[in-house]
Design an enzyme around this catalytic site. Structure first.
Site, mmCIF file in Angstrom:
data_model
loop_
_atom_site.group_PDB
_atom_site.id
_atom_site.type_symbol
_atom_site.label_atom_id
_atom_site.label_comp_id
_atom_site.label_asym_id
_atom_site.label_seq_id
_atom_site.Cartn_x
_atom_site.Cartn_y
_atom_site.Cartn_z
ATOM 1 N N HIS A 135 50.674 33.482 48.508
ATOM 2 C CA HIS A 135 50.405 33.455 49.946
ATOM 3 C C HIS A 135 50.518 34.853 50.531
ATOM 4 O O HIS A 135 51.380 35.631 50.136
ATOM 5 C CB HIS A 135 51.411 32.531 50.645
ATOM 6 C CG HIS A 135 50.905 31.979 51.945
ATOM 7 N ND1 HIS A 135 50.264 30.767 52.052
ATOM 8 C CD2 HIS A 135 50.938 32.483 53.202
ATOM 9 C CE1 HIS A 135 49.939 30.538 53.314
ATOM 10 N NE2 HIS A 135 50.329 31.576 54.034
ATOM 11 N N LYS A 186 55.341 25.637 54.060
ATOM 12 C CA LYS A 186 54.159 25.195 53.272
ATOM 13 C C LYS A 186 54.441 25.330 51.778
ATOM 14 O O LYS A 186 54.064 24.493 50.978
ATOM 15 C CB LYS A 186 52.921 26.038 53.623
ATOM 16 C CG LYS A 186 52.324 25.721 54.973
ATOM 17 C CD LYS A 186 50.976 26.379 55.179
ATOM 18 C CE LYS A 186 51.039 27.848 55.542
ATOM 19 N NZ LYS A 186 51.544 28.166 56.876
ATOM 20 N N ASP A 214 53.991 22.648 61.032
ATOM 21 C CA ASP A 214 53.492 24.024 60.881
ATOM 22 C C ASP A 214 52.042 24.098 61.366
ATOM 23 O O ASP A 214 51.661 25.054 62.029
ATOM 24 C CB ASP A 214 53.590 24.524 59.433
ATOM 25 C CG ASP A 214 52.987 25.916 59.287
ATOM 26 O OD1 ASP A 214 53.416 26.825 60.026
ATOM 27 O OD2 ASP A 214 52.058 26.095 58.480
ATOM 28 N N ARG A 267 50.783 29.222 68.133
ATOM 29 C CA ARG A 267 51.116 30.656 68.061
ATOM 30 C C ARG A 267 49.858 31.500 68.177
ATOM 31 O O ARG A 267 49.847 32.542 68.824
ATOM 32 C CB ARG A 267 51.818 30.975 66.729
ATOM 33 C CG ARG A 267 53.275 30.526 66.687
ATOM 34 C CD ARG A 267 53.820 30.600 65.269
ATOM 35 N NE ARG A 267 53.771 31.910 64.693
ATOM 36 C CZ ARG A 267 53.576 32.154 63.384
ATOM 37 N NH1 ARG A 267 53.430 31.154 62.527
ATOM 38 N NH2 ARG A 267 53.546 33.377 62.930
ATOM 39 N N SER A 299 56.927 29.615 58.720
ATOM 40 C CA SER A 299 55.595 29.010 58.564
ATOM 41 C C SER A 299 55.158 29.043 57.096
ATOM 42 O O SER A 299 54.749 28.023 56.522
ATOM 43 C CB SER A 299 54.604 29.790 59.442
ATOM 44 O OG SER A 299 53.287 29.522 59.065
#
Ligand code: URA
Length: 434
Positions: free
Chosen positions: A82, A187, A161, A168, A183
């Site tokens: 990520h 995940k 999220d 956001r 966040s």
């Protein structure tokens, strides 16, 4: 417990308890807490920050807002990757196929465009027919048979999220290390992974502009992973200019295709190979990192990563031919060349301004409800360090609607700095936190 009191206390810099954070997140997820109160809370966090304990509580609350994904029946060592968000950052779609081709199982839970940065889900959805809303059974089936599958937040996977992320994006509260860490990690913990590779971007095009903050974010995420018995490594990488040449969803898929055929930009190839190598290493498909690097390169050179990405596209409902025939991807209707009045060396390209230009013409969202235009974006013609003559093309803007092209073009002009002297080359991979 009144939500107003929690906002008030956070605004004043107090530490909230685990229970209080869980109450707020659960309430927002169920619709009891309205957008305006959550937005005020997020802004309070942006200004007053959160303690590590609060970040942990926020991560758990978002994680448990969904049931998570049980992958015990899926074989193999499971590793995900990520990024904290960049401009032209399409490395997930290169590194993951390479690692999957080496035998690592990759249950990827990705996000959408955020602020001026792109999102893996939006990029993939620019491929006609590509579905990112696989059911959990479909996700597990694809992981077993293809070894790599991509989904986003959903009612089952970190729904809180999904909602907070979109809020956001529309309330200027993205750039908070606490909120980014919670966040991403919610995940990543939802899929019972064995390993995680993080790419923490730092620089003008990243949400985090200073190395010291990037390091703090990397350490925070690696510590959350460790507490959950998840092996994690974070690379801190430069995001002072866009990665590669393409910015915009379908345009980035084209560049992914070129890169997986070993004809991509050097910076993008280099970071993607290093990320892939670390995924291969954490995925136990190599004895050590050196071997993992060799394997990643092999999978690039022999086209195995490219074929794996085609398999994924096919399995998720898209036409894999898009990787060979770019005319099958959404194409823009207009193109504008942006030229430089003076010659010299490109000494800087402000990646945030480039990302904003792409967002202005529709490659990103400016409200929770706005639709992305998959065809639009831009291709840089030169990168930092390259020489350009007066009148030379800096960038081509690809658009479908004319209304914001002028503003976007101004943003690109402002992004480029041309100097008489060549700039010092910058390091691409700055640090590793593990
Ligand atoms: N990626 C995420 O998933 N969340 C963020 O907040 C930033 C990047």
């Amino acid at each position: 417990m009144r939500i107003l009191d929690l906002i008030y206390r956070k605004r004043n810099g107090e530490e909230l308890s685990e229970e209080e954070i869980a109450h707020l997140v659960t309430g927002y997820n169920s619709g009891e807490v309205p957008d305006y109160q959550m937005a005020a809370f997020l802004m309070a966090v942006y200004f007053t920050n959160m303690s590590d304990k609060e970040v942990g509580a926020m991560t758990s609350a978002m994680l448990t807002s969904g049931e998570g994904i049980d992958l015990r029946d899926v074989g193999g060592v499971k590793v995900d990757k990520h990024s904290t968000g960049g401009v032209g950052d399409k490395t997930s779609l290169i590194a993951a196929p390479l690692a999957a081709a080496a035998g690592v199982t990759i249950p990827m839970i990705s996000g959408r465009a955020l602020g001026h940065t792109g999102g893996t889900l939006d990029k993939l959805e620019s491929i006609p027919g590509f579905r990112t809303d696989l059911s959990l059974d479909e996700f597990r089936h694809q992981l077993t048979h293809v070894g790599f599958a991509v989904i986003g937040q959903s009612d089952q996977v970190t729904p809180a999220d999904g909602k907070i992320y979109a809020l956001r994006d529309a309330t200027a509260t993205i750039e908070s290390t606490a909120l980014i860490a919670a966040s991403i990690m919610s995940k990543k913990l939802a899929a019972s992974l064995d390993g995680l590779v993080l790419d923490v971007k730092v620089g003008s095009g990243a949400f985090i502009k200073k190395l010291i903050e990037a390091r703090r974010l990397a350490q925070m995420m690696v510590a959350i992973a460790r507490r959950a018995n998840l092996r994690a490594q974070a690379l801190i990488t430069d995001m002072n200019q866009p990665l590669g040449y393409a910015v915009g969803n379908a345009l980035e898929i084209m560049e992914v295709s070129q890169t997986l055929q070993n004809a991509g930009p050097t910076d993008l190839t280099r970071i993607s190979l290093e990320l892939a190598a670390r995924m291969i290493y954490l995925g136990k498909a190599a004895k050590n990192l050196e071997d993992a690097r060799k394997i990643a390169e092999e999978k690039l050179l022999d086209g195995a990563g490219y074929r794996k990405f085609k398999e994924v596209i096919q399995a998720q409902g898209g036409n894999p031919q898009v990787l060979d025939r770019f005319d099958l991807l959404p194409n823009a209707t207009g193109v504008l060349e942006i030229t430089t009045p003076r010659g010299g060396y490109v000494s800087a390209i402000d990646a945030e301004l480039v990302g904003q230009a792409a967002t202005l013409i529709g490659a990103g969202r400016d409200s929770k409800e706005s639709e992305i235009d998959p065809a639009v974006g831009l291709i840089l013609e030169v990168k930092v360090g390259q020489k350009v003559d007066a009148g030379g093309v800096l960038c081509r803007l690809y658009y479908t609607k004319e209304d914001r092209v002028e503003d976007a073009s101004q943003s690109i002009e402002d992004a480029f700095r041309i100097s008489a002297q060549a700039p010092e080359p910058r390091e691409l991979i700055l640090e590793v936190v593990s």
